[in-house]
Design an enzyme around this catalytic site. Structure first.
Site, mmCIF file in Angstrom:
data_model
loop_
_atom_site.group_PDB
_atom_site.id
_atom_site.type_symbol
_atom_site.label_atom_id
_atom_site.label_comp_id
_atom_site.label_asym_id
_atom_site.label_seq_id
_atom_site.Cartn_x
_atom_site.Cartn_y
_atom_site.Cartn_z
ATOM 1 N N HIS C 76 0.840 -1.196 0.000
ATOM 2 C CA HIS C 76 0.000 0.000 0.000
ATOM 3 C C HIS C 76 0.873 1.243 0.000
ATOM 4 O O HIS C 76 0.699 2.138 -0.836
ATOM 5 C CB HIS C 76 -0.933 -0.007 1.203
ATOM 6 N N ASP C 105 6.753 21.695 -26.625
ATOM 7 C CA ASP C 105 6.677 20.365 -26.033
ATOM 8 C C ASP C 105 7.689 20.341 -24.902
ATOM 9 O O ASP C 105 8.306 21.363 -24.590
ATOM 10 C CB ASP C 105 7.008 19.267 -27.066
ATOM 11 N N TRP C 141 7.270 0.049 3.780
ATOM 12 C CA TRP C 141 7.740 0.812 2.606
ATOM 13 C C TRP C 141 9.135 1.386 2.879
ATOM 14 O O TRP C 141 9.821 1.830 1.970
ATOM 15 C CB TRP C 141 6.762 1.923 2.242
ATOM 16 N N SER C 169 13.396 6.129 -14.168
ATOM 17 C CA SER C 169 12.271 6.873 -14.731
ATOM 18 C C SER C 169 12.173 8.264 -14.104
ATOM 19 O O SER C 169 12.100 9.277 -14.807
ATOM 20 C CB SER C 169 10.982 6.097 -14.496
ATOM 21 N N SER C 170 12.204 8.320 -12.776
ATOM 22 C CA SER C 170 12.038 9.628 -12.119
ATOM 23 C C SER C 170 13.164 10.574 -12.484
ATOM 24 O O SER C 170 12.937 11.762 -12.714
ATOM 25 C CB SER C 170 12.024 9.460 -10.599
ATOM 26 N N HIS C 253 13.119 11.707 3.325
ATOM 27 C CA HIS C 253 12.490 12.960 3.712
ATOM 28 C C HIS C 253 12.278 13.903 2.535
ATOM 29 O O HIS C 253 11.169 14.362 2.307
ATOM 30 C CB HIS C 253 13.166 13.662 4.879
ATOM 31 N N GLU C 255 11.818 13.028 -0.317
ATOM 32 C CA GLU C 255 10.742 12.377 -1.065
ATOM 33 C C GLU C 255 9.372 12.907 -0.655
ATOM 34 O O GLU C 255 8.512 13.146 -1.499
ATOM 35 C CB GLU C 255 10.806 10.866 -0.833
ATOM 36 N N TYR C 257 8.623 15.778 0.392
ATOM 37 C CA TYR C 257 8.403 17.106 -0.190
ATOM 38 C C TYR C 257 8.257 17.020 -1.695
ATOM 39 O O TYR C 257 7.579 17.857 -2.311
ATOM 40 C CB TYR C 257 9.510 18.068 0.235
ATOM 41 N N SER C 268 -1.442 27.150 -5.433
ATOM 42 C CA SER C 268 -1.087 28.555 -5.697
ATOM 43 C C SER C 268 -1.597 29.021 -7.053
ATOM 44 O O SER C 268 -1.643 30.216 -7.320
ATOM 45 C CB SER C 268 0.441 28.729 -5.635
ATOM 46 N N HIS C 302 15.084 12.948 11.757
ATOM 47 C CA HIS C 302 13.933 13.068 12.669
ATOM 48 C C HIS C 302 13.058 11.816 12.588
ATOM 49 O O HIS C 302 12.138 11.654 13.375
ATOM 50 C CB HIS C 302 13.110 14.329 12.397
ATOM 51 N N HIS C 303 13.374 10.929 11.641
ATOM 52 C CA HIS C 303 12.686 9.643 11.599
ATOM 53 C C HIS C 303 13.381 8.613 12.478
ATOM 54 O O HIS C 303 12.949 7.473 12.553
ATOM 55 C CB HIS C 303 12.631 9.122 10.163
ATOM 56 N N THR C 328 7.078 26.929 5.393
ATOM 57 C CA THR C 328 5.758 26.366 5.077
ATOM 58 C C THR C 328 4.680 27.306 5.582
ATOM 59 O O THR C 328 3.671 27.531 4.904
ATOM 60 C CB THR C 328 5.582 24.994 5.722
ATOM 61 N N LYS C 331 3.963 30.060 3.272
ATOM 62 C CA LYS C 331 3.068 29.718 2.162
ATOM 63 C C LYS C 331 1.612 29.740 2.614
ATOM 64 O O LYS C 331 0.762 30.326 1.956
ATOM 65 C CB LYS C 331 3.437 28.344 1.602
ATOM 66 N N ARG C 450 2.122 1.204 14.935
ATOM 67 C CA ARG C 450 1.778 1.001 13.524
ATOM 68 C C ARG C 450 2.088 -0.435 13.136
ATOM 69 O O ARG C 450 2.719 -1.158 13.875
ATOM 70 C CB ARG C 450 2.607 1.851 12.566
#
Ligand code: HEA
Ligand code: HEA
Ligand code: CUA
Ligand code: CU
Lengths: 390, 293, 525
Positions: C76, C105, C141, C169-170, C253, C255, C257, C268, C302-303, C328, C331, C450
């Site tokens: 998931h 293009d 994950w 790909s990315s 991390h 990722e 963002y 925006s 922080h993880h 943040t 924004k 979890r």
């Protein structure tokens, strides 16, 4: 117990409930709504406040940051919803055309910075106290296994494993509601004295686990090949429950922790009985055991150590967890059987139990496996033989 | 600043990407089967590789023909430049991961296992690895059984130093070739490139020799603990990049001989040059941190 | 230039049949491919989530075995992150960036095709593990070593290579975005005149180029640890399992963002349109985006507060993490200031955008709480974390995606979506998403870890509520699928400007946008 500990309506609880009401108002969304319904029913939604300094500090920091967020939330969302209401086109609002203002932008950059500094200060202090494990009076080594905990009282030569209680395991697919402390009960709790500065040193036998008792206020990962530590000092006797908090494979959800804090006297008494048991086990290893004795004891051992994979009926969950019924292992030469149980099978989920079970238990469980689930080998192995095979 | 002139060349359909995807997937499936000891694996891997090569030739051939046909205006060239530049940046970060592992092992995990650092680490040492000593290069890992214990480490001031000189020289010859191209001196260009290719090949030869020596004489392998692991992963990936770079240089050499490039219009050459210099710089990092200090 | 001009005139409509999609170099086709893939993956990942919620509906094991539950959770997470959100944003980038900067293009159209066509293969590999002996990944994950190395089944290698393909790909996709934004803007469109969506994607692309290779490195080390005897993540050889976590989170991390910055961009774009007022503080928005991106590189641990890092490290990472609240916040404040004294209407895109500002911020708040080290010793690996990241990801990233889809689908298809159904979809989603995720805060704080298939009795009630909310939210998304397909099929014809307050180049071309746009660049004054 511990879960409900801070229920005894102290100021913090009321504060917690107010907070929730506020949050609900804030959200004005049905999650909140439902909580309203349930809150009255005495449900707890806030962080466990626990019993130690560490857990109280964590709780206070939690409340501070929560309130900071609530207040900021009220301001920001208040402004937003006011704008949405007051400046609707349907109300004939016409758009102004300002699109920047250095002063306000500086202000709303600076204010959060100040708030954050204010929050960081106590957090830093707390971290430093939390991580200072010096001058402890008692050291306990905690080792994570898939899926149980081992507790060793350093220089007390007392050491034992703590497994999920059979009562819970049996209820998993039956009726959890019927057992008390479902999934939070163990066969043998960790017993500690109160008002003693205890240092825990953590490591793991296989993958990373995490030892967590909310009432103590922290969790600590157990990393294989490394030691990490933490300390606690429990002010009042009681039973405190927790769980493994780091995904460690199949039964991650089934390796609970129970800490029993006793007065010094009770603790000392307990320690003595423990030492006595250890002696008994040693002597038990030397005498001859009968088939029935072994099978009876083996059934228990199997129930705690083997059933998770090989299942109660011995049929396992192939291919991962092979069946023991009429299997070459359980019906072949007994030496091979002993070897696998002692040393495990590399590259499979089968662990080495040499370090986890004493000679008697090993002899018992092996004998049991050869004479249960329709296996009728009729042979047995004596503890002494296990000792030899080690 | 970008000014889109009317004629940005947007190619029509292309078949090569999907071929590439099929190729990579085939390679992956082959590789996995090899890892799990299924004999057929290597043939599948081979098939995929061949397909990938076909794709590369087809695709680049296509691009080269277009550039020869003058379809690539200045803006198109800029796109290629940005593309190549950022590809190289991504390569830098790929190596950064392995350098990161190296530094972590040298500065943190190895000393910790030997009891340096805070109390926790002292206990780690006394409880778990009592007779482990931290050294770098690490010859005897904490647990000795199951590891290939190397007899010695690869000295910096032998072949590696020589290889450093070789790569630096190749950088120079490549630049000479570039000048040749800019000043339209064909011979200087071709000779410079040929020299670069030669140096690249020599580097690879020495690298292979060094590996052979390390593995057979020194018993230093990937399974020698963290030293062997970082050593071979870093030098290995670098070697792979040198190989690729050399192949690209050869292609460019051929194209030069065919007279593909003009002083003002030679992005293919520059791209490969950038790549080569990047590989060069990575090696310097390797020489200093893997071999020398 | 003669040949070139000639070449350009050559352009005609799409090819017929399957070959159009397999071989296309057209940014609009490729954008659509990405979006369809993302939708399918969202449904797949969502279906897995529904199974999770069903198993967690009540105490005890009813539907799946523990191992299977871990697979559900792991797949998931992986599918939603790598299969749904990331491709969806790349789809938006492909469709909108050329239209917004006035480019014919994407800069590198062939590579663009490959960026997409690697993904179906990658996910075919990943999903195929369900049907192999050993089964789908079950290590989360975050695939921490050694659970994912020494203790993982053979199928882990399939997972590893699938991740490699996604990474390639990315990276190619990101390179294309950067080249397009930096090199393909119409004359006069300076960077500081560029739509914020392009800005957010430019920065996102930098993040991708920096972290995807690191992820590739991480899985490569896993592979060699598994098969070639290296010991990066094993103390026995001098490595450290925690090293894996450092490398993973250096990717992980940024990722998160990568998933949220484009959301900021879309919001925006939408808020000014429906507030009929220029975005407030454009410049500070750009600086905030960049600041967030920079900070995202230096907060990863922080993880890892509970791994037993040296305390100095914990303190540093706590401070750095808290700092992210500042840009943040800027924004969020700017969005509110944009609405302030505007002339606001509430079409579906705006509704989703407002819900985004509201609910993302709540997720951000819980993020800030998690950043408080000593408190995280309690929060870590509980449902409080699950609640946090679903607030920033579902009513965050997913709502922004939906807002964007409603906002631009008239331009994509030439048809208006059904506003009545759109609003219905919004209200159903906005309510059920909170029923789904808000109670998770409570069980988390009360001590529910979890990644557990079964839980103690005191968590039962809130889990039941969450599950019910989950089913409701899930079904509501079927409505979204229906609305989108209905709109593709037909509907009220859309005008070129579509929205009264619309601004920007994409609204100057016809609806639907012709197959080739801006063959000659527009002039921006
Ligand atoms: C889109 C994805 C996304 C986003 C945007 C964020 C944003 C943030 N996250 Fe989150 N996070 C995740 C996705 C995301 N996160 C995921 C997936 C995980 C779990 C991974 C796993 O373990 O599986 C995670 C886990 C996670 C952890 C680890 C928890 C644990 O495992 O113990 C932490 C700890 O610091 C954290 C912090 C933050 C912070 C501080 C932000 C900040 O960026 C938030 C900033 C925003 C605000 C603060 C709100 C708006 C600001 C204002 C209104 C200004 C004023 C406010 C103040 C001054 C308070 N996150
Ligand atoms: C962008 C990312 C993203 C998104 C969109 C979601 C969406 C959802 N997530 Fe997930 N989630 C993660 C990212 C995401 N999640 C990550 C990274 C983790 C951590 C994994 C780990 O621990 O390793 C996680 C973990 C996670 C957990 C914790 C599992 C555990 O710890 O064991 C749970 C539990 O409830 C959950 C639930 C949901 C639900 C109900 C949704 C819903 O929003 C989904 C709604 C969508 C649909 C339902 C699809 C559409 C409908 C159908 C296909 C028809 C079928 C529907 C019905 C029959 C009703 N997620
Ligand atoms: Cu042990 Cu989770
Ligand atoms: Cu993070």
């Amino acid at each position: 117990m511990a879960w409900r500990r801070f229920e005894q309506g102290d100021g913090f609880l009321n504060m917690a409930l107010q907070k929730n009401r506020l949050m609900r108002g804030l959200l004005a969304l049905s999650a909140g709504g439902l909580c309203a319904g349930t809150a009255q029913a005495g449900y707890e939604m806030n962080l466990v406040r626990g019993v130690t300094d560490a857990s109280r500090t964590a709780y206070d920091l939690h409340m501070i940051s929560l309130w900071v967020c609530v207040v900021i939330g009220v301001v920001v969302f208040g402004a937003m919803f006011y704008a949405l209401f007051a400046f609707r086109k349907s109300r004939g609002a016409v758009a102004a055309n300002f699109h920047e203002n250095t002063t306000v932008e500086v202000i709303w950059t600076a204010i959060p910075v100040l708030i954050l500094i204010a929050m960081a200060a106590p957090a830093t202090k707390a971290l430093l106290t939390l991580e200072d494990t010096s001058n402890s009076e008692l050291t306990i080594k905690v080792t994570g296994y898939q899926w149980r905990w081992q507790y060793e009282y350093i220089d007390q030569d007392v050491s034992f494993f703590s497994n999920l209680a059979a009562s819970s395991r049996d209820a998993v697919k039956a009726n959890p509601a019927a057992v008390e402390n479902y999934l939070l009960e163990v066969d043998e709790p960790l017993v500690v004295p109160v008002d003693t500065r205890i240092r825990f040193v953590f490591t793991s036998n296989d993958v990373i686990h995490s030892w967590w008792v909310p009432a103590l206020g922290w969790k600590q990962d157990t990393v294989p090949g490394f030691i990490s530590d933490a300390w606690t000092s429990i002010p009042e006797p009681g039973v405190y429950r927790g769980q493994c908090a780091e995904l460690c494979g199949k039964d991650h959800g089934f390796m609970p922790i129970v800490v029993e804090a006793k007065t010094q006297e009770d603790y000392d008494a307990w320690l003595e009985t423990k030492k006595a048991e250890a002696e008994a086990a040693k002597s038990g290893a030397d005498r001859e055991w009968t088939m029935d004795e072994l099978v009876e004891r083996g059934k228990e051992v199997y129930g705690t150590y083997c059933v998770a994979c090989h299942q109660a009926n011995g049929q396992g969950i192939p291919p991962a967890f092979p069946s023991l019924v009429g299997a070459p292992l359980t019906t072949g030469p007994i030496e091979g059987h002993v070897d696998i149980v002692l040393n495990g099978k590399a590259g499979t989920a089968m662990q080495a139990f040499a370090g986890q079970l004493n000679d008697v238990d090993l002899a018992a469980v092996i004998t049991y496996e050869r004479n249960a689930f329709g296996n009728t080998m009729g042979d047995l192995v004596q503890p002494s033989q296990i000792k030899a095979a080690r | 600043m970008a000014q889109a002139s009317g004629g940005y060349y947007v190619p029509e359909q292309t078949r090569w990407p999907i071929v590439g995807s099929v190729a990579l997937t085939t390679m992956v499936i082959g590789g996995i089967n090899m890892l799990h000891g299924h004999g057929a694996g290597k043939y599948v891997l081979l098939a995929g590789t061949v397909l990938l090569l076909a794709m590369v030739f087809g695709w680049f051939g296509n691009v080269i023909r277009e550039s020869q046909a003058g379809l690539n205006n200045a803006q198109m060239e800029r796109s290629y430049r940005w593309g190549m530049a950022w590809f190289i940046v991504s390569e830098v970060f790929f190596f950064a991961a392995f350098f990161g592992a190296l530094f972590y092992a040298r500065q943190l995990s190895v000393p910790w296992l030997a009891g340096e650092g805070d109390v926790m680490k002292a206990i780690t040492h006394s409880f778990l690895w009592p007779d482990f000593e931290a050294t770098w290069p690490l010859l005897t890992p904490p647990a000795t059984e199951g590891f290939d214990i190397p007899k010695a480490t690869v000295p910096a001031w032998g072949v590696p130093a020589l290889n450093t000189a070789i790569l630096l020289a190749s950088g120079v010859t490549l630049t000479i070739a570039h000048w040749g191209l800019l000043k339209n001196k064909r011979t200087q260009l071709v000779l410079g490139l040929a020299a670069t290719v030669a140096l690249g090949l020599v580097f690879l030869y020495f690298q292979v020799e060094e590996y052979a020596h390390a593995m057979h004489d020194l018993n230093l392998t990937l399974a020698s603990g963290i030293y062997g692991a970082t050593f071979y992963m870093l030098t290995g990936f670098h070697g792979a990049h040198v190989t690729l770079g050399t192949i690209m240089l050869i292609v460019i050499l051929v194209r030069c001989m065919k007279g593909h490039f003009t002083p003002e219009h030679h992005f293919g050459f520059e791209a490969v040059a950038w790549y080569w210099h990047f590989v060069d710089v990575v090696w310097l990092g390797l020489f200093v941190f893997v071999y020398w200090i | 230039m003669a040949t070139v001009a000639h070449e350009v005139d050559h352009h005609h409509g799409p090819a017929r049949g399957l070959s159009r999609w397999l071989f296309t170099t057209n940014h609009k086709d490729i954008g659509s491919l990405y979006l369809w893939l993302a939708l399918i993956m969202f449904l797949t990942g969502g279906a897995l989530a529904m199974m999770i919620r069903a198993e967690l509906f009540q105490p005890g094991l009813q539907l799946v075995e523990p191992e299977m539950f871990n697979r559900l959770t792991t797949m998931h997470g992986l599918i939603m992150v790598f299969g749904a959100v990331m491709p969806a944003w790349t789809g938006f980038a492909n469709w909108m960036i050329p239209l917004m900067v006035g480019a014919p293009d994407m800069a590198l159209p062939r590579m663009n095709n490959w960026s997409f066509w690697l993904l179906p293969f990658a996910f075919a590999l990943l999903l195929s593990t369900w049907f192999m002996e050993g089964g789908a990944p079950a290590f989360g994950w975050t695939f921490y070593a050694p659970l994912s190395t020494t203790f993982a089944p053979d199928t882990t290698d399939v997972f590893i290579f699938a991740v490699h393909l996604m990474g390639i790909s990315s990276i190619m996709g990101a390179i294309n975005v950067i080249a397009t934004v930096l090199n393909m803007r119409a004359p006069g469109m300076t960077l500081m005149k560029m739509p914020l969506f392009c800005w957010t994607w430019l920065v996102t692309a930098f993040l991708l180029i920096a972290v995807m290779p690191v992820l590739a490195g991480a899985v490569t080390m896993m592979l060699t640890d598994r098969h070639f005897g290296t010991s990066f993540f094993s103390a026995a050889g001098g490595g450290d399992p925690v090293l894996f976590q450092h490398i993973f989170w250096f990717f992980g991390h940024p990722e998160v963002y990568i998933m949220i910055l484009p959301s900021f961009g879309v919001v925006s774009e939408i808020i000014p349109t429906f507030a009929r007022k220029q975005i407030f503080g454009y410049a500070s928005m750009v600086y905030a985006i960049s600041a967030i991106a920079f900070l995202s590189f230096i907060v990863w641990a922080h993880h890892m507060f509970t791994t037993g890092m040296p305390v100095a490290g914990e303190i540093y990472f706590m401070y750095a993490t808290m700092l992210i609240a500042v840009p943040t916040g800027v924004k969020v404040f700017n969005w509110v200031a944009t609405m302030w004294r505007g002339s606001i209407t509430f079409e579906t895109p705006m509704l989703f955008a407002i819900a985004f500002v509201f609910l993302f911020t709540i997720g951000g708040f819980s993020g800030l709480m998690l950043a408080i080290g000593p408190a995280d010793m309690q929060y870590h690996d509980t449902y409080f974390v699950v609640a946090h990241f679903h607030y920033v990801l579902v009513p965050g990233a997913i709502f922004a995606l939906m807002a964007g889809a409603y906002y631009w689908i008239p331009k994509w298809t030439g048809n208006m979506y059904d506003e009545r159904l759109g609003k219905l979809h919004f209200w159903l989603s906005a309510i059920s998403v909170n029923v789904l995720f808000f109670p998770m805060h409570f069980v988390g704080l009360q001590g529910m870890p979890r990644r557990i298939p079964d839980y103690a009795l005191q968590f039962a009630d809130f889990n039941r509520i969450a599950s019910l909310g989950g089913f409701a939210f899930g079904l509501s998304q079927l409505l979204f699928v229906y609305i989108m397909i209905k709109t593709v099929r037909g509907g009220v014809k859309a005008t070129d400007r579509v929205w009264e307050g619309s601004h920007g180049l994409e609204w100057t071309v016809p609806s639907p946008a012709p197959y080739h746009t801006f063959a000659t660049a527009p002039e921006i004054r």
